[in-house]
Design a protein around this motif. Structure first.
Motif, PDB file in Angstrom:
ATOM      1  N   GLU A 163      78.346  36.251 -19.994  1.00 10.02           N
ATOM      2  CA  GLU A 163      78.372  36.932 -18.691  1.00 10.02           C
ATOM      3  C   GLU A 163      79.780  36.985 -18.134  1.00 10.02           C
ATOM      4  N   VAL A 164      80.040  37.996 -17.324  1.00  8.85           N
ATOM      5  CA  VAL A 164      81.306  38.039 -16.592  1.00  8.85           C
ATOM      6  C   VAL A 164      80.976  37.878 -15.123  1.00  8.85           C
ATOM      7  N   VAL A 214      85.661  35.791 -14.571  1.00  5.95           N
ATOM      8  CA  VAL A 214      85.568  34.754 -15.610  1.00  5.95           C
ATOM      9  C   VAL A 214      84.523  35.188 -16.650  1.00  5.95           C
ATOM     10  N   LEU A 215      84.946  35.219 -17.901  1.00  5.08           N
ATOM     11  CA  LEU A 215      84.008  35.518 -18.990  1.00  5.08           C
ATOM     12  C   LEU A 215      83.465  34.193 -19.506  1.00  5.08           C
ATOM     13  N   ARG A 216      82.163  34.036 -19.365  1.00  4.71           N
ATOM     14  CA  ARG A 216      81.532  32.777 -19.772  1.00  4.71           C
ATOM     15  C   ARG A 216      80.645  33.041 -20.990  1.00  4.71           C
TER      16      ARG A 216
END
Lengths: 175, 81
Positions: free
Chosen positions: A42-43, A47-49
């Motif tokens: 997810e973004v 933050v891209l997690r």
């Protein structure tokens, strides 16, 4: 509990290192890594997690293989964050298998750095920082220490081959 | 690109990885897209691995780990700073 930590500077810009991070495996220096899967991504707020499942096949000594039930295939779950504004990539991982016997919690962080090249020019580079907390659960202190020592030794070897493997992957991104 | 833990998902995984890697380097890092793209590739791959996670009995230990170190908290162990 034992703590393993290491630091290293990769001579590549942070952007390149984070691109290569997703393509680190397979590499010939890390044959113990069998598979890598993305389970969630997810973004949010820049933050891209990412949650990944990594399977690892280790050479396990005989005394330990009986304790872990005869299998040398283990699974690791990792959650990573790419923070584009602060330019950091952090990966946190724990072992899913054998965790009644041994728990490993590893944090790896990549941040931008600079280094002076052979031509005295300043170059973009990336600082790699790694820390692992390793704790074994065993009824006898001697066994607990033996498992922890083996794990730290394994960790040290894998850190060396991981670094060399990542260097070989990074080289492909500059050619 | 690496294999999937489930052999039958490897092809779908590689398709998704290809799309993601392109999005990551060409869009995300350049600040051009803050939306996680590759939805079509993802949904096919996801259906495959979710099924395999159940078949291989990996869900209980995965759920334990998710509880101990939530995704939303970047995988930090509860109690760790």
């Amino acid at each position: 509990m034992k703590i393993f930590s290491s630091q290293y500077v990769f001579s590549y810009p942070w952007d390149t290192v984070t691109i290569a991070n997703w393509q680190k495996y397979p590499n010939e220096r890390c044959p113990h890594v069998q598979s890598v899967d993305v389970l969630r991504r997810e973004v949010k707020d820049g933050v891209l997690r990412t949650e990944r499942l990594i399977s690892v096949k280790q050479n396990v000594p005989g005394w330990l293989i009986t304790l872990i039930g005869g299998s040398n295939l283990s699974y690791v779950r990792e959650v990573s964050e790419v923070d584009i504004a602060n330019k950091s990539l952090t990966l946190r991982s724990t072992n899913l298998t054998f965790n009644s016997l041994l728990s490993v919690y590893e944090t790896v962080k990549y941040t931008p750095a600079i280094e002076v090249g052979e031509d005295d020019k300043i170059k973009e580079a990336t600082l790699f920082e790694q820390e692992a907390q390793i704790s074994a659960n065993a009824a006898f202190l001697r066994l607990k220490n033996k498992i922890e020592d083996w794990s730290v030794e394994r960790f040290t070897q894998n850190a060396v081959s991981g670094k060399a493997g990542f260097e070989s992957v990074l080289r492909k991104f500059t050619n | 690109m690496s294999a999937s833990f489930a052999e039958e998902c490897t092809e779908l995984k590689k398709k998704y990885d290809g799309c993601f890697n392109n999005w990551y380097s060409e869009k995300f890092l350049k600040g051009l897209s803050m939306e996680n793209e590759c939805a079509d590739e993802w949904s096919e791959y996801e259906a495959c691995f979710k099924n395999a996670l159940r078949q291989k009995g990996l869900m209980p230990m995965l759920e334990d780990a998710r509880e101990d170190a939530p995704f939303e908290d970047g995988g930090r162990l509860k109690g760790d700073k």
